[in-house]
Design an enzyme around this catalytic site. Structure first.
Site, mmCIF file in Angstrom:
data_model
loop_
_atom_site.group_PDB
_atom_site.id
_atom_site.type_symbol
_atom_site.label_atom_id
_atom_site.label_comp_id
_atom_site.label_asym_id
_atom_site.label_seq_id
_atom_site.Cartn_x
_atom_site.Cartn_y
_atom_site.Cartn_z
ATOM 1 N N ILE A 12 0.639 -1.059 -0.637
ATOM 2 C CA ILE A 12 -0.219 -0.045 0.307
ATOM 3 C C ILE A 12 1.149 1.401 0.042
ATOM 4 O O ILE A 12 0.475 2.514 -1.069
ATOM 5 C CB ILE A 12 -0.914 0.089 1.688
ATOM 6 N N ASP A 33 12.191 2.846 4.427
ATOM 7 C CA ASP A 33 11.444 1.113 4.726
ATOM 8 C C ASP A 33 12.471 0.298 5.256
ATOM 9 O O ASP A 33 13.908 1.303 4.952
ATOM 10 C CB ASP A 33 11.377 1.017 2.989
ATOM 11 N N THR A 36 12.056 -5.329 4.515
ATOM 12 C CA THR A 36 12.177 -6.938 5.222
ATOM 13 C C THR A 36 11.632 -7.017 3.759
ATOM 14 O O THR A 36 11.761 -6.863 2.498
ATOM 15 C CB THR A 36 11.043 -6.804 6.065
ATOM 16 N N ILE A 60 12.444 1.994 11.414
ATOM 17 C CA ILE A 60 10.802 2.777 12.218
ATOM 18 C C ILE A 60 11.778 2.863 13.730
ATOM 19 O O ILE A 60 11.621 3.367 14.369
ATOM 20 C CB ILE A 60 10.346 2.940 11.895
ATOM 21 N N THR A 100 7.802 -4.018 15.525
ATOM 22 C CA THR A 100 7.995 -2.668 14.364
ATOM 23 C C THR A 100 6.424 -1.844 14.830
ATOM 24 O O THR A 100 6.848 -0.488 14.442
ATOM 25 C CB THR A 100 7.842 -3.467 13.097
ATOM 26 N N THR A 125 -6.006 -1.032 10.887
ATOM 27 C CA THR A 125 -6.828 -1.348 9.915
ATOM 28 C C THR A 125 -8.391 -2.138 10.821
ATOM 29 O O THR A 125 -8.395 -1.474 11.874
ATOM 30 C CB THR A 125 -5.549 -2.731 10.433
ATOM 31 N N ASP A 126 -9.044 -2.237 9.673
ATOM 32 C CA ASP A 126 -10.296 -2.470 10.622
ATOM 33 C C ASP A 126 -9.564 -3.902 11.614
ATOM 34 O O ASP A 126 -11.512 -4.088 12.234
ATOM 35 C CB ASP A 126 -10.931 -3.045 9.554
ATOM 36 N N GLU A 127 -8.893 -5.304 11.343
ATOM 37 C CA GLU A 127 -8.781 -5.960 11.982
ATOM 38 C C GLU A 127 -8.317 -5.187 13.808
ATOM 39 O O GLU A 127 -8.438 -6.286 14.585
ATOM 40 C CB GLU A 127 -7.399 -6.440 12.280
ATOM 41 N N TYR A 153 -0.967 -9.745 15.615
ATOM 42 C CA TYR A 153 -0.816 -8.731 14.086
ATOM 43 C C TYR A 153 -1.905 -7.216 15.109
ATOM 44 O O TYR A 153 -1.602 -6.699 14.808
ATOM 45 C CB TYR A 153 -1.001 -9.549 13.186
ATOM 46 N N LYS A 157 -1.105 -3.709 16.239
ATOM 47 C CA LYS A 157 -2.090 -2.455 15.026
ATOM 48 C C LYS A 157 -2.660 -1.563 16.123
ATOM 49 O O LYS A 157 -2.647 -0.551 16.686
ATOM 50 C CB LYS A 157 -2.516 -2.916 14.208
ATOM 51 N N ASN A 183 -7.415 -4.532 1.492
ATOM 52 C CA ASN A 183 -6.459 -4.186 0.407
ATOM 53 C C ASN A 183 -6.272 -4.757 -0.720
ATOM 54 O O ASN A 183 -6.086 -5.721 -0.058
ATOM 55 C CB ASN A 183 -5.839 -2.699 0.627
ATOM 56 N N LYS A 192 -0.311 -13.239 0.251
ATOM 57 C CA LYS A 192 -1.450 -12.339 1.193
ATOM 58 C C LYS A 192 -3.120 -13.687 -0.098
ATOM 59 O O LYS A 192 -2.594 -14.065 -1.145
ATOM 60 C CB LYS A 192 -2.121 -11.136 0.984
ATOM 61 N N ASN A 252 -14.354 -15.796 1.047
ATOM 62 C CA ASN A 252 -12.957 -16.766 0.364
ATOM 63 C C ASN A 252 -13.408 -17.335 -0.615
ATOM 64 O O ASN A 252 -12.619 -17.101 -1.515
ATOM 65 C CB ASN A 252 -11.891 -16.446 1.823
#
Ligand code: NAD
Ligand code: TDX
Length: 339
Positions: A12, A33, A36, A60, A100, A125-127, A153, A157, A183, A192, A252
Site C-alpha cells: 500500500i 523502509d 524486510t 523505524i 515494528t 486496520t479494521d482488524e 498482528y 496494530k 486491500n 496474501k 473467501n
C-alpha cells in the site's frame, strides 16, 4: 511539503507514493523502509530518480537514525505504513510485530514531538475491531466500535492506535488514524489471499482455502485507500479516527472461484486446509463518517478491480516470480506443507 512515507516499498505504501507523486508534484516524498522480506525496492524503480523523491533504507525502530532523518529533512507530515502486516506470520512469531508495529510507531511519534510536525498519520486496520458474526449482516464496524483484537498482528496494530491517541491527548501531537478493510491491487506480496491464489492458479498448484472458505472480508481497491488517506491529510480533523471501506463483503471461497474463472483454471485446484488459529469470521466497515465529513467514496468496484489486478499479475510475472523463487519457498513450505 516534505512528507515522510514509511513502509513505502511495501504494497500500500508504494501505491501511496505513486499517488502522491502524481497528484501533488510540488511535494517532496521521503520514503523510509527497512526492506524486510515484504519490501521491494524494484517496486519503486520508476520513481527513484525523481528530484522530489528520496529513498532511505531505515528501520523505524532505530531512534538515532529516525532523529537524524528528521534533522535532515524537516518533514511537515509523516504517514506511517511501515508494519509487519501478515496475520499468519504473527501467529508463528509475534515478537517482530510488537517491535515494528508498536515501538516503531512510538519512535516516529517521539521524533515528531522533538522536531515538530503538522500531521502524523497512522495507517491502521479494521482488524483492531475484532470480528463480526456471520449471521448478523446488519452489524458493521464504526469508529466507536470497541477495540477487541484476535491475533498478535491486530493486537499490535491496536496497541499502536492507542499510543497514537495517547500522544494526541497527552502531548497535543496532531494525529489522525485511518482503519481500512482488506486491500487488493498491484504489488501486493504473494503471501496474501488474492495474489497467492493468482500465482498458484497460474502454476496449476493447489489453492489452499482455510477452513470452509466461509470467512468474509470487505475488499477495497488499493488506489481508493490511497485517495482516502490523501483526503484525511488535507481535510481530516486532528485527533480523529476514520474508517475506510467500500461495502464489498465477500466470502473467501467466492474470491478464489472468481480467480479460477478469470484464469480459466479448474475449481478442482481448490484444497480445503486446516483453519487459521483464532480466524476472524467477518469484517465489515461502515464508511459513513469519511463519506459525510470528507466526501470520500470508493471509485473502483470489485468486478473491475479484480480484473485489473489479475491483468497486472499476468503482465508483471517477473515481479512476483522473483519473490516466490527466493526465501518465500521456505515460508510456503513451513506454512502450507502438511497443513
Ligand atoms: P506490506 O507488508 O506489503 O509492507 C510493509 C512495508 O513496511 C514493507 O515495505 C516493509 O519492508 C516495511 N517495514 C516493515 N518493518 C519495517 C521497519 N521496522 N522499519 C521500516 N520499514 C519497515 O504491508 P501492506 O499490506 O502494504 O500494509 C501497509 C500498512 O497498511 C500496514 O500498516 C498495515 O497494517 C496496514 N493495512 C493493510 C491492509 C491490507 O489489506 N494489506 C489493510 C488495512 C491496513
Ligand atoms: O492461503 C490463504 N488461504 C486463505 O483461506 C491465505 C493467505 C488466506 N486465507 C484467508 C484468511 C482470511 O480469511 O483469506 C482471508 C484473507 O487473508 P489475508 O490475505 O491473509 O488477509 P487478512 O488476514 O484478512 O488481513 C489483511 O487485511 C487486513 C491484511 O493482511 C492485513 O495487513 C490488514 O490489516
Amino acid at each position: 511539503m516534505n512528507i515522510i512515507v514509511t513502509g513505502g516499498a511495501g504494497f500500500i505504501g508504494a501505491n501511496f507514493v505513486f499517488h502522491m507523486l502524481d497528484k501533488h508534484p510540488n511535494d517532496r516524498i521521503i520514503c523510509v523502509d527497512k526492506l524486510t522480506y515484504a519490501g521491494n525496492l524494484s517496486t519503486l524503480k520508476d520513481v527513484l530518480d525523481k528530484p522530489n523523491f528520496r529513498f532511505v533504507k531505515l528501520d523505524i525502530c532505530d531512534r538515532e537514525g529516525v532523529y537524524k532523518l528528521f534533522e535532515e529533512e524537516h518533514p511537515d507530515v509523516v504517514v506511517n505504513f511501515a508494519a509487519e502486516s501478515h496475520v499468519d506470520r504473527s501467529i508463528e512469531n509475534p515478537q517482530i510485530f510488537l517491535e515494528t508495529n508498536i515501538i516503531g510507531t512510538a519512535v516516529l511519534m517521539d521524533a515528531c514531538r522533538k522536531y515538530g510536525i503538522e500531521r502524523f498519520h497512522q495507517v491502521s486496520t479494521d482488524e483492531v475491531y475484532g470480528d463480526l458474526p456471520l449471521d448478523r449482516p446488519d452489524l458493521f464496524f464504526t469508529e466507536t466500535t470497541p477495540i477487541h483484537t484476535s491475533s498478535p498482528y491486530s493486537s499490535s496494530k491496536a496497541s499502536a492506535d492507542l499510543l497514537v491517541l495517547a500522544y494526541h491527548r497527552t502531548y497535543g501531537l496532531p494525529v489522525t488514524i485511518s482503519r481500512c478493510s482488506n486491500n487488493y491491487g498491484p504489488y501486493q506480496f504473494p503471501e496474501k489471499l488474492i495474489p497467492l491464489m493468482i500465482a498458484n492458479a497460474l502454476d496449476d498448484k493447489a489453492l489452499p482455502v482455510y477452513g470452509e472458505g466461509l470467512n468474509v472480508r470487505d475488499w477495497l481497491y488499493v488506489e481508493d485507500h490511497c485517495k482516502a488517506i490523501d483526503l484525511i491529510l488535507m481535510n481530516g480533523k486532528v485527533g480523529e479516527v476514520y474508517n475506510i471501506g467500500g461495502h464489498n463483503e465477500m466470502k473467501n471461497i467466492d474470491i478464489v472461484k472468481i480467480i479460477c474463472k478469470a484464469l480459466d483454471k479448474p475449481e478442482s485446484l481448490i484444497t480445503y486446509v486446516t483453519d487459521r488459529k483464532g480466524h476472524d469470521l467477518r469484517y465489515a466497515i461502515d464508511p459513513e463518517k469519511i463519506h459525510s465529513e470528507l466526501g470520500w467514496l470508493p471509485e473502483t468496484m470489485f468486478e473491475e478491480g479484480i480484473q485489473k489486478t489479475i491483468a497486472w499479475y499476468l503482465d508483471h510475472k517477473e515481479w512476483w516470480e522473483e519473490i516466490i523463487s527466493g526465501e518465500y519457498k521456505n515460508y510456503y513450505k513451513a506454512m502450507y506443507e502438511d497443513r
